[in-house]
Design a protein around this motif. Structure first.
Motif, PDB file in Angstrom:
ATOM      1  N   GLU A 191       0.832  -1.203   0.000  1.00  0.00           N
ATOM      2  CA  GLU A 191       0.000   0.000   0.000  1.00  0.00           C
ATOM      3  C   GLU A 191       0.866   1.253   0.000  1.00  0.00           C
ATOM      4  O   GLU A 191       0.556   2.217  -0.704  1.00  0.00           O
ATOM      5  N   ASP A 192       1.948   1.252   0.803  1.00  0.00           N
ATOM      6  CA  ASP A 192       2.869   2.403   0.842  1.00  0.00           C
ATOM      7  C   ASP A 192       3.414   2.676  -0.555  1.00  0.00           C
ATOM      8  O   ASP A 192       3.456   3.817  -1.012  1.00  0.00           O
ATOM      9  N   ILE A 193       3.820   1.624  -1.215  1.00  0.00           N
ATOM     10  CA  ILE A 193       4.434   1.764  -2.533  1.00  0.00           C
ATOM     11  C   ILE A 193       3.411   2.217  -3.570  1.00  0.00           C
ATOM     12  O   ILE A 193       3.687   3.092  -4.386  1.00  0.00           O
ATOM     13  N   LYS A 194       2.207   1.666  -3.493  1.00  0.00           N
ATOM     14  CA  LYS A 194       1.162   2.092  -4.432  1.00  0.00           C
ATOM     15  C   LYS A 194       0.842   3.582  -4.240  1.00  0.00           C
ATOM     16  O   LYS A 194       0.591   4.294  -5.206  1.00  0.00           O
ATOM     17  N   LYS A 195       0.883   4.033  -2.989  1.00  0.00           N
ATOM     18  CA  LYS A 195       0.630   5.442  -2.688  1.00  0.00           C
ATOM     19  C   LYS A 195       1.736   6.325  -3.289  1.00  0.00           C
ATOM     20  O   LYS A 195       1.451   7.368  -3.874  1.00  0.00           O
ATOM     21  N   ILE A 196       2.988   5.895  -3.166  1.00  0.00           N
ATOM     22  CA  ILE A 196       4.122   6.628  -3.749  1.00  0.00           C
ATOM     23  C   ILE A 196       3.941   6.733  -5.263  1.00  0.00           C
ATOM     24  O   ILE A 196       4.142   7.784  -5.855  1.00  0.00           O
ATOM     25  N   ILE A 197       3.530   5.628  -5.889  1.00  0.00           N
ATOM     26  CA  ILE A 197       3.323   5.605  -7.348  1.00  0.00           C
ATOM     27  C   ILE A 197       2.211   6.580  -7.745  1.00  0.00           C
ATOM     28  O   ILE A 197       2.333   7.305  -8.724  1.00  0.00           O
ATOM     29  N   GLU A 198       1.141   6.613  -6.969  1.00  0.00           N
ATOM     30  CA  GLU A 198       0.015   7.515  -7.253  1.00  0.00           C
ATOM     31  C   GLU A 198       0.396   8.983  -7.070  1.00  0.00           C
ATOM     32  O   GLU A 198      -0.058   9.841  -7.823  1.00  0.00           O
ATOM     33  N   GLU A 199       1.212   9.270  -6.058  1.00  0.00           N
ATOM     34  CA  GLU A 199       1.491  10.654  -5.686  1.00  0.00           C
ATOM     35  C   GLU A 199       2.654  11.293  -6.436  1.00  0.00           C
ATOM     36  O   GLU A 199       2.871  12.492  -6.337  1.00  0.00           O
ATOM     37  N   ASN A 200       3.426  10.494  -7.164  1.00  0.00           N
ATOM     38  CA  ASN A 200       4.591  11.036  -7.853  1.00  0.00           C
ATOM     39  C   ASN A 200       4.476  10.844  -9.361  1.00  0.00           C
ATOM     40  O   ASN A 200       3.931   9.857  -9.829  1.00  0.00           O
ATOM     41  N   LEU A 201       5.032  11.805 -10.084  1.00  0.00           N
ATOM     42  CA  LEU A 201       4.997  11.798 -11.533  1.00  0.00           C
ATOM     43  C   LEU A 201       5.769  10.604 -12.105  1.00  0.00           C
ATOM     44  O   LEU A 201       5.301   9.925 -13.012  1.00  0.00           O
ATOM     45  N   ALA A 202       6.954  10.362 -11.547  1.00  0.00           N
ATOM     46  CA  ALA A 202       7.813   9.290 -12.046  1.00  0.00           C
ATOM     47  C   ALA A 202       8.412   8.536 -10.866  1.00  0.00           C
ATOM     48  O   ALA A 202       8.933   9.138  -9.939  1.00  0.00           O
ATOM     49  N   VAL A 203       8.311   7.219 -10.919  1.00  0.00           N
ATOM     50  CA  VAL A 203       8.794   6.374  -9.817  1.00  0.00           C
ATOM     51  C   VAL A 203       9.578   5.200 -10.382  1.00  0.00           C
ATOM     52  O   VAL A 203       9.165   4.577 -11.359  1.00  0.00           O
ATOM     53  N   MET A 204      10.708   4.908  -9.743  1.00  0.00           N
ATOM     54  CA  MET A 204      11.446   3.698 -10.072  1.00  0.00           C
ATOM     55  C   MET A 204      11.436   2.784  -8.853  1.00  0.00           C
ATOM     56  O   MET A 204      11.805   3.202  -7.761  1.00  0.00           O
ATOM     57  N   LEU A 205      10.973   1.553  -9.047  1.00  0.00           N
ATOM     58  CA  LEU A 205      11.087   0.544  -7.997  1.00  0.00           C
ATOM     59  C   LEU A 205      12.281  -0.320  -8.363  1.00  0.00           C
ATOM     60  O   LEU A 205      12.377  -0.812  -9.488  1.00  0.00           O
ATOM     61  N   TYR A 206      13.200  -0.466  -7.415  1.00  0.00           N
ATOM     62  CA  TYR A 206      14.404  -1.265  -7.647  1.00  0.00           C
ATOM     63  C   TYR A 206      14.363  -2.468  -6.718  1.00  0.00           C
ATOM     64  O   TYR A 206      14.449  -2.326  -5.507  1.00  0.00           O
ATOM     65  N   PHE A 207      14.194  -3.647  -7.304  1.00  0.00           N
ATOM     66  CA  PHE A 207      14.111  -4.882  -6.527  1.00  0.00           C
ATOM     67  C   PHE A 207      15.468  -5.565  -6.523  1.00  0.00           C
ATOM     68  O   PHE A 207      16.036  -5.823  -7.586  1.00  0.00           O
ATOM     69  N   SER A 208      15.965  -5.855  -5.308  1.00  0.00           N
ATOM     70  CA  SER A 208      17.253  -6.528  -5.189  1.00  0.00           C
ATOM     71  C   SER A 208      17.286  -7.320  -3.888  1.00  0.00           C
ATOM     72  O   SER A 208      16.312  -7.337  -3.143  1.00  0.00           O
ATOM     73  N   ALA A 209      18.426  -7.965  -3.646  1.00  0.00           N
ATOM     74  CA  ALA A 209      18.621  -8.706  -2.399  1.00  0.00           C
ATOM     75  C   ALA A 209      20.085  -8.596  -1.999  1.00  0.00           C
ATOM     76  O   ALA A 209      20.952  -8.404  -2.865  1.00  0.00           O
ATOM     77  N   PRO A 210      20.372  -8.736  -0.703  1.00  0.00           N
ATOM     78  CA  PRO A 210      21.750  -8.595  -0.230  1.00  0.00           C
ATOM     79  C   PRO A 210      22.730  -9.592  -0.876  1.00  0.00           C
ATOM     80  O   PRO A 210      23.907  -9.299  -0.996  1.00  0.00           O
ATOM     81  N   THR A 211      22.236 -10.736  -1.293  1.00  0.00           N
ATOM     82  CA  THR A 211      23.110 -11.767  -1.863  1.00  0.00           C
ATOM     83  C   THR A 211      23.388 -11.576  -3.357  1.00  0.00           C
ATOM     84  O   THR A 211      24.131 -12.344  -3.952  1.00  0.00           O
ATOM     85  N   CYS A 212      22.797 -10.557  -3.955  1.00  0.00           N
ATOM     86  CA  CYS A 212      22.910 -10.338  -5.404  1.00  0.00           C
ATOM     87  C   CYS A 212      24.011  -9.317  -5.715  1.00  0.00           C
ATOM     88  O   CYS A 212      23.830  -8.125  -5.496  1.00  0.00           O
ATOM     89  N   ASN A 213      25.140  -9.795  -6.234  1.00  0.00           N
ATOM     90  CA  ASN A 213      26.254  -8.894  -6.549  1.00  0.00           C
ATOM     91  C   ASN A 213      25.943  -7.952  -7.704  1.00  0.00           C
ATOM     92  O   ASN A 213      26.332  -6.793  -7.682  1.00  0.00           O
ATOM     93  N   VAL A 214      25.242  -8.454  -8.701  1.00  0.00           N
ATOM     94  CA  VAL A 214      24.859  -7.613  -9.840  1.00  0.00           C
ATOM     95  C   VAL A 214      23.991  -6.449  -9.352  1.00  0.00           C
ATOM     96  O   VAL A 214      24.153  -5.309  -9.792  1.00  0.00           O
ATOM     97  N   CYS A 215      23.066  -6.753  -8.433  1.00  0.00           N
ATOM     98  CA  CYS A 215      22.183  -5.722  -7.875  1.00  0.00           C
ATOM     99  C   CYS A 215      22.984  -4.575  -7.268  1.00  0.00           C
ATOM    100  O   CYS A 215      22.683  -3.406  -7.486  1.00  0.00           O
ATOM    101  N   HIS A 216      24.010  -4.926  -6.500  1.00  0.00           N
ATOM    102  CA  HIS A 216      24.805  -3.916  -5.804  1.00  0.00           C
ATOM    103  C   HIS A 216      25.679  -3.118  -6.763  1.00  0.00           C
ATOM    104  O   HIS A 216      25.932  -1.940  -6.525  1.00  0.00           O
TER     105      HIS A 216
END
Length: 106
Positions: A5-30
């Motif tokens: 819900e927090d994230i959906k609210k951010i998407i609604e309230e902002n013109l442009a949003v980037m969601l970046y999905f990663s995990a601590p074990t992912c070297n490419v992510c970092h």
């Protein structure tokens, strides 16, 4: 800890949003994240960036149908515009956003 819900609210309230999905074990992510964040912020003024750790926030990842990391979702005007997973270049992401973003803010 964020909720879907927090994230959906951010998407609604902002013109442009980037969601970046990663995990601590992912070297490419970092390796990718700082370059991507820097490129987004230097190319686009109106961008909200949200990082989501899929190892903790599985529910959010599932809600956005994220099955691989790193994954990037770009929302423009509240609608999903771009979805990239695993193999992506920073330039490619910027190039795909640039024109629609400029049209939207002009």
């Amino acid at each position: 800890m964020q909720t879907t819900e927090d994230i959906k609210k951010i998407i609604e309230e902002n013109l442009a949003v980037m969601l970046y999905f990663s995990a601590p074990t992912c070297n490419v992510c970092h390796a990718l994240k700082p370059k991507l964040v820097d490129a987004i912020l230097s190319n686009f003024k109106e961008f909200e960036i949200v990082s989501i750790d899929t190892s903790i926030e599985q529910e959010i990842a599932a809600n956005f149908s994220i099955f691989a990391i790193p994954s990037v979702l770009i929302f423009l005007g509240g609608k999903e515009f771009l979805r990239k997973s695993r193999h992506m270049s920073v330039d490619e992401v910027i190039r795909e956003i640039k024109r629609p973003y400029e049209i939207m803010i002009s």
